[in-house]
Design an enzyme around this catalytic site. Structure first.
Site, short mmCIF file in Angstrom:
data_model
loop_
_atom_site.label_atom_id
_atom_site.label_comp_id
_atom_site.label_asym_id
_atom_site.label_seq_id
_atom_site.Cartn_x
_atom_site.Cartn_y
_atom_site.Cartn_z
N GLY A 78 48.15 121.59 5.74
CA GLY A 78 48.48 122.69 4.83
C GLY A 78 47.93 124.03 5.27
O GLY A 78 48.10 125.03 4.57
N LYS A 110 28.76 66.61 -10.88
CA LYS A 110 28.36 68.03 -10.84
C LYS A 110 28.44 68.65 -12.23
O LYS A 110 27.49 69.28 -12.70
CB LYS A 110 29.25 68.80 -9.86
CG LYS A 110 29.24 68.28 -8.44
CD LYS A 110 30.16 69.08 -7.56
CE LYS A 110 31.60 69.08 -8.03
NZ LYS A 110 32.17 67.72 -8.10
N SER A 118 44.87 116.89 14.61
CA SER A 118 43.92 116.52 15.68
C SER A 118 42.48 116.83 15.28
O SER A 118 41.86 117.76 15.80
CB SER A 118 44.29 117.23 16.99
OG SER A 118 44.55 118.59 16.80
N LEU A 154 43.40 122.10 9.27
CA LEU A 154 43.57 121.16 8.16
C LEU A 154 45.04 121.02 7.76
O LEU A 154 45.84 121.92 8.02
CB LEU A 154 42.76 121.63 6.95
CG LEU A 154 41.24 121.52 7.03
CD1 LEU A 154 40.62 122.27 5.86
CD2 LEU A 154 40.81 120.06 7.01
#
Length: 670
Positions: free
Chosen positions: A503, A57, A574, A501
């Site tokens: 925070g 090879k 969530s 969100l």
């Protein structure tokens, strides 16, 4: 050349030949010829060489480089010195690729050696892969991106186990073109019969594989016969030499230009006033052709939009196709993050967290169910929930060992993967980018396996509705009914679900409401998302499925608290509407009060507050999947109450208490 140009009546710049002098025509013709021969060819062919030990090879690659004038003078001088030092009476061209000291000492290839060269027709990237069975993993690595595979066979040995192994791996990797070079024909006196026998035997084996294009070439890599120039020793062979075949094999149609696949690698949002509203999604096109105005859908999530523009480093373009790296601008401001995939609405890949694939195990540590693995697919990384070995493959006989339960180093087997989150994929046969993956040991960060997805006929595990209870159990009732309990306590229970969100201030408001309720004699208990992950939900991650399970468990705990006459205050990001609706439905089913309270604070304000430092870590690339940055948030469409960021905590508490009074959840007397 000048005569040909005069006969056509035009020279390269398009001026009629009669209007120019002969010397000018000759000069321009020569310049045009030089330009065509020296300009960089646009077409690129990646090919890998494979074969058994000492099949030649590295010598073949060295001969290709040497005879096509790709070896620099200083490299050639060093090659001559090294060959003499090693005691060779010939120029050992294999040394051009065998770079490791161990390789040179043993005369074998161990690692994958990459080389680049170009001719006037095409550019080439060569992957010289090892022949030893113990380095099968290296062969898989080198051939994984190849357009063509060259398998060398020693004419004296014929088709052996390693020849079949490398042909089989080439087939599994979906390499569309295979060239079988029967090497060392000079050592069998250029015998046509030996060549024909090898072709017949290999053809019989290849017939059991999916190999659409197989070409056989008799060569002598050491002497150069049929490598770059036609051999005078084998007039019975009428085909092209190796280099000519490599230059002219058709590869343009191998790319998938039908199925649009664009894995998002990075979100580009420059922090500059000059481009304040610029948002683009960068990545490499994995399939199809995209143009501005095309309708697309972002998976997972199925958000529909259109392509507004396609940007490149050089500027906007009107179309993008594989393997271009571009940045897409979309018409609508939807949430797209790393790991998403942009596709056509009418031509979508499979989205599933389970599928079957073929793995080549690359680690010295065998596959173990006790270890934690990650799957990296395009630009998305997910955790492996379970690995089920269907069978192990003997690549010499193609037989299946269905009793196998694990894979060891260099082992090949079909496995069923169950992941913690869904991937967006195609079968490897359809798209080599979206159909391939690697497996990483989470503890050591070692790449332990490479895999190809075999098909998209995924098992629909969720065909039957998921049960909300364990089998062979029933609800244990008591004589204390809800009516008796609430009448005795003097109050009922309900759930207040605070969402927003990170925070936004959910926990702050919920804790203040909890304190106020207890002051007026109403039992209340705060189920804070972080606190729940210290125990009940501590085994969950933050991918889409894990977040859904986090909501499901919390909803059941809240329902039990509400049943007991307590007001459960859930403070949980969530982010998905469907999950919050499922929590509400759970309460409605038992006729329990459920209020969805949306703490609405803009992302900029949440980042400014950043009480836990999550946004800073996410922006620095240290935290993946943060809602609002790396994961979407679906705001409530019709919440029971909206609390705004411009209100004080006391004002927000009063608004919550007013709603509780209006709904009859608490009484005016406390």
């Amino acid at each position: 050349m000048a005569a040909l140009e005069h006969s056509s009546g035009v020279v390269p710049n398009g001026v009629p030949a009669a209007e120019e002098t002969a010397p000018a025509v000759v000069a321009k013709g020569a310049h045009d010829a030089f330009r065509r021969l020296t300009e960089r060819p646009a077409d690129l062919l990646r090919f890998a060489t494979a074969g058994s030990v000492d099949d030649g090879k590295s010598t073949l690659i060295g001969r290709l480089l040497y005879d096509s004038k790709q070896v620099l003078s200083d490299q050639l001088a060093h090659l001559e010195q090294t060959s003499q030092r090693m005691g060779h009476d010939f120029l050992d061209l294999s040394l051009l690729t065998d770079g490791l000291r161990a390789e040179r000492e043993q005369g074998i290839t161990i690692d994958v050696a990459y080389r680049y060269f170009a001719t006037a027709q095409r550019r080439f990237i060569i992957a010289d892969t090892p022949g030893h069975e113990q380095y099968t993993r290296n062969m898989v690595t080198g051939a994984s991106t190849a357009d063509l595979s060259i398998v060398l066979i020693d004419a004296r040995k014929g088709v052996i186990a390693q020849s079949k192994r490398h042909a089989f791996i080439s087939s599994l990797l979906g390499i569309p073109h295979l060239v079988v070079c029967v090497n060392k024909m000079d050592l069998v006196d250029w015998d046509e019969g030996i060549f024909d026998a090898i072709v017949e035997e290999f053809d019989a084996f290849a017939a059991r594989l999916e190999m659409p294009d197989v070409t056989f070439i008799p060569i002598s890599a050491l002497l150069g016969d049929n490598v770059v120039e036609r051999s005078q020793e084998m007039p019975w062979y009428q085909g092209p030499p190796v280099l000519y075949h490599l230059e002219h094999v058709h590869i343009a149609s191998d790319r998938n230009l039908i199925d649009v696949r664009f894995p998002v690698q990075w979100v580009i949002r420059p922090q500059s006033k000059s481009v304040a509203d610029y948002r683009a999604y960068a990545g490499q096109v994995a399939g199809g052709v995209m143009r501005p105005g095309d309708e697309v859908v972002v998976l997972p999530g199925a958000h529909h939009t259109r392509i507004a523009a396609i940007d490149t480093f050089e500027g906007p373009v009107q179309e993008a196709f594989p393997p271009m790296s571009v940045a897409l601008r979309l018409e609508h401001d939807i949430d797209v993050s790393r790991g998403a995939m942009i596709v056509r609405p009418q031509n979508q890949p499979t989205v599933s967290s389970s599928f079957e694939c073929l793995l080549c195990w690359m680690s010295e540590h065998p596959l173990s169910p006790s270890r934690r693995y990650l799957v990296k697919h395009t630009t998305r990384t997910v955790t492996v929930a379970s690995v089920d070995v269907r069978y192990k493959i003997d690549v010499e006989t193609l037989r299946r060992d269905e009793s196998a339960t694990a894979l060891e180093l260099n082992g090949l087997g079909r496995v069923h993967l169950q992941l913690s989150a869904p991937l967006v994929f195609d079968s490897y046969r359809r798209n080599r980018v979206t159909g391939s993956l690697i497996v990483v040991d989470e503890a050591t960060n070692e790449t332990v396996a490479a895999g190809v997805i075999l098909d998209t006929e995924v098992e629909e595990v969720a065909a039957e509705p998921k049960s909300e209870r364990s089998p062979n159990v029933k609800w244990q009732g008591s004589r204390m009914t809800r009516e008796r309990r609430w009448a005795s306590l003097g109050h009922g229970g309900a759930t207040l679900w605070f969402t927003g969100l990170p925070g936004a201030g959910k926990s702050t408001v919920a804790a203040a409401v909890e304190e106020r309720l207890i002051e007026v004699g109403q039992p209340a208990f705060l189920l804070d998302g972080d606190n729940l992950r210290h125990g009940l939900n501590g085994d969950l991650g933050f991918d889409e499925l894990a977040r859904s399970e986090n909501v499901r468990r919390t909803a059941h705990v809240a329902r039990l608290l509400a049943e007991s006459g307590t007001i459960a205050l859930v403070s949980l990001v969530s982010p998905y509407i469907a999950d919050r609706e499922a929590a509400a439905a759970l309460h409605r089913k038992d006729e329990l009060g459920f209020l969805e309270i949306y703490v609405n604070a803009p992302l900029e304000l949440c980042e400014e507050r950043d009480p836990k430092g999550l946004y800073a870590r996410a922006r620095a690339g240290e935290l993946a999947g943060l809602t609002g940055v790396g994961a979407p948030y679906e705001a409530p469409a019709e919440p029971d109450l909206i609390l705004c960021s411009d209100e004080t905590v006391e004002e927000e508490v009063e608004k919550v208490m007013d709603v509780l009074l209006a709904r009859g959840i608490i009484s005016a007397g406390g």
